[in-house]
Design a protein around this motif. Sequence first.
Motif, PDB file in Angstrom:
ATOM      1  N   ASP A   6      41.121   0.126 -12.002  1.00 47.72           N
ATOM      2  CA  ASP A   6      41.595   0.201 -13.387  1.00 47.72           C
ATOM      3  C   ASP A   6      43.107   0.030 -13.388  1.00 47.72           C
ATOM      4  N   VAL A   7      43.570  -1.098 -13.944  1.00 51.93           N
ATOM      5  CA  VAL A   7      45.002  -1.399 -13.978  1.00 51.93           C
ATOM      6  C   VAL A   7      45.565  -0.918 -15.303  1.00 51.93           C
ATOM      7  N   GLY A   8      46.230   0.212 -15.284  1.00 56.70           N
ATOM      8  CA  GLY A   8      46.808   0.772 -16.494  1.00 56.70           C
ATOM      9  C   GLY A   8      48.271   0.407 -16.646  1.00 56.70           C
ATOM     10  N   LYS A  54      30.948  -4.528   4.050  1.00 54.30           N
ATOM     11  CA  LYS A  54      30.235  -3.466   3.335  1.00 54.30           C
ATOM     12  C   LYS A  54      30.453  -3.525   1.826  1.00 54.30           C
ATOM     13  N   ILE A  55      31.490  -4.245   1.388  1.00 52.44           N
ATOM     14  CA  ILE A  55      31.810  -4.304  -0.041  1.00 52.44           C
ATOM     15  C   ILE A  55      30.909  -5.322  -0.721  1.00 52.44           C
ATOM     16  N   LYS A  56      30.093  -4.866  -1.684  1.00 52.71           N
ATOM     17  CA  LYS A  56      29.130  -5.722  -2.371  1.00 52.71           C
ATOM     18  C   LYS A  56      29.503  -6.037  -3.807  1.00 52.71           C
ATOM     19  N   ARG A  57      30.431  -5.281  -4.360  1.00 54.03           N
ATOM     20  CA  ARG A  57      30.730  -5.447  -5.791  1.00 54.03           C
ATOM     21  C   ARG A  57      32.148  -4.967  -6.058  1.00 54.03           C
ATOM     22  N   VAL A  58      32.880  -5.715  -6.866  1.00 51.95           N
ATOM     23  CA  VAL A  58      34.222  -5.326  -7.309  1.00 51.95           C
ATOM     24  C   VAL A  58      34.266  -5.459  -8.830  1.00 51.95           C
ATOM     25  N   VAL A  59      34.628  -4.375  -9.518  1.00 54.76           N
ATOM     26  CA  VAL A  59      34.736  -4.402 -10.977  1.00 54.76           C
ATOM     27  C   VAL A  59      36.111  -3.875 -11.378  1.00 54.76           C
ATOM     28  N   ILE A  60      36.748  -4.579 -12.303  1.00 49.07           N
ATOM     29  CA  ILE A  60      38.119  -4.277 -12.692  1.00 49.07           C
ATOM     30  C   ILE A  60      38.195  -4.042 -14.200  1.00 49.07           C
ATOM     31  N   SER A  61      38.962  -3.062 -14.595  1.00 48.20           N
ATOM     32  CA  SER A  61      39.293  -2.883 -16.012  1.00 48.20           C
ATOM     33  C   SER A  61      40.811  -2.850 -16.128  1.00 48.20           C
ATOM     34  N   PRO A 211      31.839 -12.067  -5.653  1.00 45.25           N
ATOM     35  CA  PRO A 211      32.194 -12.243  -7.064  1.00 45.25           C
ATOM     36  C   PRO A 211      32.935 -11.017  -7.606  1.00 45.25           C
ATOM     37  N   ILE A 212      33.899 -11.272  -8.475  1.00 43.45           N
ATOM     38  CA  ILE A 212      34.683 -10.198  -9.088  1.00 43.45           C
ATOM     39  C   ILE A 212      34.265 -10.069 -10.544  1.00 43.45           C
ATOM     40  N   GLN A 213      33.989  -8.855 -10.987  1.00 38.43           N
ATOM     41  CA  GLN A 213      33.626  -8.585 -12.368  1.00 38.43           C
ATOM     42  C   GLN A 213      34.788  -7.914 -13.087  1.00 38.43           C
ATOM     43  N   ILE A 214      34.891  -8.144 -14.383  1.00 35.85           N
ATOM     44  CA  ILE A 214      35.900  -7.461 -15.194  1.00 35.85           C
ATOM     45  C   ILE A 214      35.212  -6.787 -16.370  1.00 35.85           C
ATOM     46  N   LEU A 215      35.668  -5.606 -16.707  1.00 33.15           N
ATOM     47  CA  LEU A 215      35.051  -4.843 -17.782  1.00 33.15           C
ATOM     48  C   LEU A 215      35.495  -5.374 -19.134  1.00 33.15           C
ATOM     49  N   LYS A 216      34.529  -5.479 -20.064  1.00 32.38           N
ATOM     50  CA  LYS A 216      34.814  -5.943 -21.421  1.00 32.38           C
ATOM     51  C   LYS A 216      34.910  -4.758 -22.375  1.00 32.38           C
ATOM     52  N   ALA A 217      35.288  -5.065 -23.588  1.00 29.27           N
ATOM     53  CA  ALA A 217      35.458  -4.015 -24.600  1.00 29.27           C
ATOM     54  C   ALA A 217      34.148  -3.348 -24.983  1.00 29.27           C
ATOM     55  N   ASP A 218      32.999  -4.015 -24.742  1.00 28.15           N
ATOM     56  CA  ASP A 218      31.715  -3.421 -25.122  1.00 28.15           C
ATOM     57  C   ASP A 218      31.122  -2.540 -24.035  1.00 28.15           C
ATOM     58  N   GLY A 219      31.895  -2.287 -22.971  1.00 27.61           N
ATOM     59  CA  GLY A 219      31.410  -1.421 -21.902  1.00 27.61           C
ATOM     60  C   GLY A 219      30.594  -2.140 -20.853  1.00 27.61           C
TER      61      GLY A 219
END
Length: 568
Positions: A6-8, A54-61, A211-219
């Motif tokens: 989470d990049v604040g 070991k890293i299978k998923r990356v999600v960023i907000s 693959p890299i995922q990013i969080l959207k406004a709808d959760g």
Amino acid sequence: MIIGLDVGGTHTDAVLLSKQGLERQIKVPTDTSNLFETVLTGFNHLLEDIPIGKIKRVVISTTLTTNAIVQKELNTVGTIVSSGPGIDPEWYRTDENYHAVEGSIDHRGREREPLNHKQILAIAKSMKEKDITTLGVIGKFSVRNPAHELEIRDLLKDQFDTIFLGHHVSGNLNFPRRIATVHLNAAVYEMHRDFFHAVKNSLEQKGLQIPIQILKADGGTMNLESSMSFPGQTILSGPAASVMGSIAYAPGDMDAMVLDIGGTTTDIAILVDKVPLLEPLGIRRGKYKSLIRSLKTHSRGIGGDSHVRVDGNTLKIGPERLGPAMAFGGPAPTPTDALVFLKKMNSGDQQLAQKGMENIAQALGNTPEAAARAIFKQTCTMILDQARDLVHRINSKPVYTVHEFLAGYAIEPQKILLLGGPASYFAQEIETLSGISTEVVPASAVANAIGAALARTTCEITLLADTEQKKAMAPEEDFTAPISHKFTEEDAVETTHELLLKKALKSGADTEDMAVEIIEYQQFNIVRNFSPRGKIFKVKMQVKPGLIKAYEAVCHHCTINPDIEKGI
């Protein structure tokens, strides 16, 4: 293992999760002028001695785009609007670089007036003279026929670096909101592009090829590449992460208020029986009313690092953040300095915090301790006032959750859930002032990163089918297909479902984590001279927001795994 980032505006939080719980957590200062180094520093600490395989998923907000809107730091962009007769497009002017042009398409998608190429080229020339490189193009009925938007894009594609089109943002008819949505997409694009490259380059340097995922406004999430064509969906990504990170700890059968107190902003949301509320039309921030689907959240410029000053005899807090607290080397007093001075917070330089309180005390004519207590109490009061305002506004309209419409329902929070780095310092005061049971969620300092990590991919599709014109289309996906006059409701639902699954998989969804539902269905008969001519079908379908199945239990084990050293 899963990485959540989470990049604040103040700090970047990163977590490493496994099925056993929270393995490692990191908090580093965010340097908006060097996002690559910020993100890379987080990954370096987080992944030390961890096998990359070991890293299978990356999600960023991120809260970067949200903070840019709050602090009015958007980039200058151009806007071209094709509306035709009816509502004056000047009512929806975004800025001085907003231009309405000749040409129109009606509500059935038929051209009524052609575009004036000479006029459009002259407008483009004036924008280029101002060094504008990003453009938004919006037609009133482009969701029924995007021909004019496409024509303008083709005419100007060699003159601008990036062009956003109105028919891509939503299948809903709402011209004013479509204008605002495209403008926001364009205005946050450069910031999001820099963020995109910082994340991608830092992961490549670490050898991560997943693959890299990013969080959207709808959760929900989408892959990072897809976000480049709709960067506006990352607006309120940070607040959405707060909501997703609190769901597991919300009580059932009652309403809960979520307060994520950060350095720059406080994000506020409501949960009804552990389900977040939905903004049914789209994000509204300041003067912008958009079509960006989002959770119902409320972000305000009040946080631990908000600028504290005295105006006349009045204490002012926020919405600006001039930097970190004085106790941590910043230039001006903040609520964090009040916490350090009052010894509610053990870190930070006590003498620097005292200097900040003395400055405020001198302006108010009282003691440093009285000034610190006034700052702390006013900060909590301002946060609660904003929360009460949100509840009042929600109760003045129909209540929607991400799953259903609640007819006649009134929100009455019986629990407050606190997230964010300063959360534990505010809990007792907020409970005292509100009279509502207040709880700090586990791993509150990084709960937003955990929420992002566990969110599943979501998306939606709107299909419009016209059997008289023998055409079905989903404008957001540039989908058009011929149909016969025998096209039925079942055909419309099946076509929409196929398009949704295709979009979800393209966005990075897992087939095991797709809860699909129809959120809107309309059917109209076309009658002319008392004779039936065909039917119009409209189907809107979504993959619902929620937590991924494989890791739903992680939130219940949010303690550091002793087998892995905690990052610093």
